[in-house]
Design an enzyme around this catalytic site. Structure first.
Site: not given
Ligand SMILES: Cc1cc2nc3c(=O)[nH]c(=O)nc-3n(C[C@H](O)[C@H](O)[C@H](O)COP(=O)(O)OP(=O)(O)OC[C@H]3O[C@@H](n4cnc5c(N)ncnc54)[C@H](O)[C@@H]3O)c2cc1C
Length: 821
Positions: A501-503
């Site tokens: 997640v988040e990149g």
């Protein structure tokens, strides 16, 4: 005087001037003075003297702005413009997001340590401390992770209520809107504690405080939007989610195919100008229970109803109430046995008024910039803190478990094979804690460090993966068999979620860390790029000339600094410390110069192609990250009062050398690679992996109660109570100090002499009491200890019916969903 003397004198002079980064003018004066002296006293041939005077003439010409610009900078600018990699608007937005902090210093080749070491020590206010000791501790106490992850697949209602009522969703919301307005450090500490107890609870709390509706409203919302939503979010009346990702756009999030078309339509009985949305999102955390959806889509205005003159606006963010007609929401994904609320959302011809745009019409098309700007802060906190909390818990538990778990008549932690793993776990966790707390402190000091955000996201989640794997190995079967007694399995399963997640991590390492850092943090690259794009040609070429020659001097200086510091092992480089950590500061100085030099050679020789050579870019990013993490360790050690017992942990932070080696091994231009190797490693590899004795010192500190163990695992939920394995493990660890000598007496005086024949501990205690090896009191102590240990070592078992999930997805539903995607 001999020729050798003069040659050495000239070389030494050049090295000193380059090392000290003197200006071109001063270097020319110094050379002229040396040349005059040489011409007078030296015995060089006429031709040789002539050549040296020619060099001086060239230097003098380089000092003339008009000459330099006409014959060097202007022609080079034309080539440079062709070399510049193409950049989309979304890439530009990402590059400009956030601030440059310590990451910028590491690009200079001579970091200004004062800037880092003078930063305030992160501290909790009395109110924040009270929250950690009160509601946060209580939430941990109320949490039953097995109930959440296995039986219920959700938080129980009382946990949801408590989280909302106590403001866990409102840590970043200002007090004037009813929020807690916590510092970044306090926010991080809350997540450290929660994630030491339950990954699901930590994720649930992390998301509303990270990139999402509250954060976006705070920075870009209109006053009406803030006044309406923020108090409701703070009170937990609204549960937010933020939907960017979809089936067709994951890592390449800017390519979302979701649309919003400005048009007229009926809304609440009257015709208005609104937006018709069509979207398909997936993986959205909190979506199944959200009441307000943050949504990213591409905005179009084909009929020019907004009066802006544009038909395409690009990525735009809006807030949509859950119950808006046309929105389909509520189904759930199942993220690796950690069923926090996460699911898909679809919208078909959803008509909403124009004022759902965050920040109103003026922010239409600004969505990507808004997202990347706010990511700089959120990415430093949510996942890094959760990864650190889980790793601290793993170290705390593994140290105690490796002490109380006996095999071959001794604690398993006493075996070198296990000790090596335990040392690695503690070393990694110390780095993580240092990075997350010092960086949170920088955010509280006003920074929005975008490159460190990517470094922390990538490295701390990767380190957590290593710690999670190691903890599993140390625990053996105890870690593997899931059930209420397992305190590791769910955290282990959570790691890939944090990685993705988040990149997602591979993308973050390969494209973001160095790619963004090289342009954003480099003292000259952005100046050169901006100069190349300057519309005023005269201004542009002057600015380019100044940046280019600054850059050339910088590169030469870094080559020399790298070479000199590699030869001297940086013993003479200036650093703020003269104590036990002095050498570590000096090593970072050395690697900063080598890194800056390698960066320039790579950018100069590969140009825009470097962007495609992801592995090289990733390795340079690794070097930058190693230096960053090592610097954080030094600052953290200082923040904690330079505790000498923690020094072995500090030593764990140096691994930049390996990454530079792999960079050189894989550099496509072998001639340049050889040249760089001479400047960076003239003495070969001079650093080594942490030694076994060093590892043993770390293990000694975590296998028993010690200040180092306490500091390294500070902030986790370790309260001693039934149901908290961490507390009970530590309690057993304390009792082990008394019990182990008794166990040894039973073994040496009883089992080995044949006076005791029982095979298990309760039987042996009984016999030891009978033959007088143990007193009544000692036998009671040992019995109690053995009972506690066995309770902790036991694993759960189930009937097949208890384990079966019971409900299967009807096959036709599955097929239908695949075809929709
Ligand atoms: C549990 C969970 C919760 C989430 N929560 C949210 C949320 O609340 N809101 C939201 O909008 N999104 C959310 N996401 C989406 C998340 O941000 C994406 O999963 C992530 O961006 C990666 O996209 P993807 O999974 O489609 O992987 P893909 O894009 O398909 O990538 C697959 C792999 O390729 C790698 N890769 C891709 N491009 C490159 C490259 N150029 N170089 C090197 N490697 C590359 C990636 O690193 C990844 O390892 C969530 C995801 C999960 C799993």
């Amino acid at each position: 005087m001999s020729s050798i003397f003069w040659v050495l004198l000239f070389i030494a002079g050049a090295l000193i001037l380059a090392y000290q980064r003197v200006s071109l003018r001063l270097a020319t004066f110094a050379y002229a003075a040396a040349l005059l002296t040489y011409t007078w006293f030296g015995a060089g041939s006429l031709a040789w003297n002539f050549a040296l005077w020619l060099v001086l003439a060239a230097l003098v010409l380089l000092n003339l702005d008009a000459f330099r610009i006409r014959f060097i900078s202007r022609p080079f600018l034309r080539t440079y413009r062709r070399m510049l990699p193409s950049m989309s608007q979304t890439e530009k937005d990402a590059l400009e997001a956030g601030t440059v902090w310590w990451d910028g210093e590491l690009f200079t080749g001579g970091p200004d340590w004062e800037k880092l070491m003078s930063a305030a020590v992160p501290k909790l206010s009395p109110e924040e401390q009270a929250f950690l000791d009160g509601p946060c501790e209580e939430l941990c106490r109320m949490t039953d992770d097995w109930d959440i992850t296995h039986r219920r697949a959700d938080l129980p209602p009382q946990l949801w209520d408590y989280i909302k009522a106590k403001g866990f969703f409102a840590m970043i919301i200002p007090k004037k809107y009813g929020g807690l307005e916590f510092s970044a450090y306090a926010h991080s500490c809350v997540l450290v504690k929660l994630s030491s107890r339950s990954g699901v609870v930590a994720s649930t709390v992390a998301v509303p405080n990270s990139l999402g509706p509250a954060e976006l409203l705070l920075h870009y919302g209109t006053e009406e939007q803030r006044a309406y939503y923020l108090p409701r979010l703070a009170r937990g009346e609204e549960v937010p989610c933020f939907a960017l990702t979809g089936p067709r756009a994951g890592s390449d999030a800017a390519s979302i195919p979701d649309t919003g078309v400005v048009c007229k339509g009926m809304y609440e009985g009257r015709e208005i100008i609104g937006i018709k949305l069509n979207f398909s999102k997936r993986y959205i955390t909190l979506a199944p229970v959200a009441t307000v959806l943050g949504l990213a889509f591409k905005l179009y205005d084909p009929d020019l109803l907004l009066g802006d003159g544009r038909t395409e606006f690009g990525i735009t963010c809006a807030l949509i109430p859950r119950n808006t007609p046309g929105v389909t929401i509520g189904r759930r994904h199942f993220p690796l046995n950690n069923p926090f609320q996460n699911g898909p959302i679809q919208g078909k011809d959803v008509f909403v008024p124009i004022d759902v745009l965050i920040g109103g019409v003026k922010m239409a098309g600004q969505g990507w910039r808004m997202l990347v700007e706010q990511l700089s802060v959120g990415r430093c906190i949510s996942l890094p803190s959760s990864a650190t909390g889980a790793s601290k818990a793993a170290v705390f538990a593994s140290g105690a478990y490796a002490r109380i778990r006996k095999q071959f008549n001794t604690s398993v932690g006493n075996f070198e094979g296990v000790a090596e793993v335990l040392a690695r776990m503690a070393g990694h966790t110390y780095i993580m804690d240092a990075a997350r707390s010092v960086t949170a402190g920088a955010i509280d000091g006003g920074e929005k460090p975008s490159v460190p955000a990517a470094m922390l996201k990538y490295h701390l989640t990767e380190l957590a993966r290593s710690v999670g794997n190691d903890a599993m190995d140390v625990h053996g079967g105890k870690g593997i068999c899931l059930g209420p007694k397992n305190y590791l399995g769910r955290g282990y399963e959570m790691v890939p979620v944090a990685i993705t997640v988040e990149g997602a991590n591979m993308l973050t390492r390969s494209l973001i860390i160095f790619g963004q850092g090289a342009i954003r943090c480099h003292p000259f690259v952005l100046r050169e790029m901006n100069a190349a794009k300057e519309k005023d040609k005269r201004k542009g070429v002057r600015e380019f000339d100044s940046a280019l020659f600054g850059h050339l001097g910088f590169t030469i200086s870094n080559a020399v600094r790298s070479f000199v510091m590699a030869l001297t092992l940086a013993r003479f480089s200036r650093v703020p410390e003269s104590g036990a950590t002095q050498r570590y500061f000096q090593h970072i100085n050395r690697f900063s110069a080598s890194f800056a030099f390698a960066t320039d050679v790579a950018m100069l020789s590969l140009g825009g192609y470097l962007k495609k050579k992801e592995s090289l870019s990733a390795r340079l990013g690794d070097v930058l990250s190693c230096m960053y993490l090592a610097s954080m360790v030094l600052k953290h050690y200082d923040n904690e009062g330079n505790q000498a017992e923690d020094l072995p942990l500090v030593e764990w932070a140096y691994r930049a050398q390996e990454q530079l080696h792999s960079f050189l091994r894989n550099f496509p231009n072998r001639f340049l690679a050889g040249f760089m190797r001479v400047c960076i490693f003239p003495r070969g590899q001079t650093y080594h992996a942490p030694s076994d004795p060093l590892g043993q010192k770390i293990v000694d500190a975590i296998l028993r109660t010690s200040m180092t163990r306490d500091r390294a695992t500070h902030g986790i939920y370790r309260t001693v109570e039934a149901g908290n394995a961490l507390g009970l493990l530590h309690e057993a660890l304390v009792l082990a100090d008394t019990a182990e000598p008794l166990e040894k007496r039973v073994r040496v005086e009883g089992v080995k002499t044949g006076r005791i024949t029982a095979l298990d501990m309760p039987g042996q205690i009984q016999q030891a009491l009978a033959v007088g090896i143990l007193s009544e009191t000692e036998a009671a102590v040992l019995r109690d200890y053995d009972r506690r240990v066995m309770d902790l070592i036991h694993v759960d078992d189930f009937t097949t019916e208890e384990l079966a999930a019971g409900v299967a997805s009807p096959p036709e539903v599955r097929v239908a969903r695949v075809s929709n995607a």
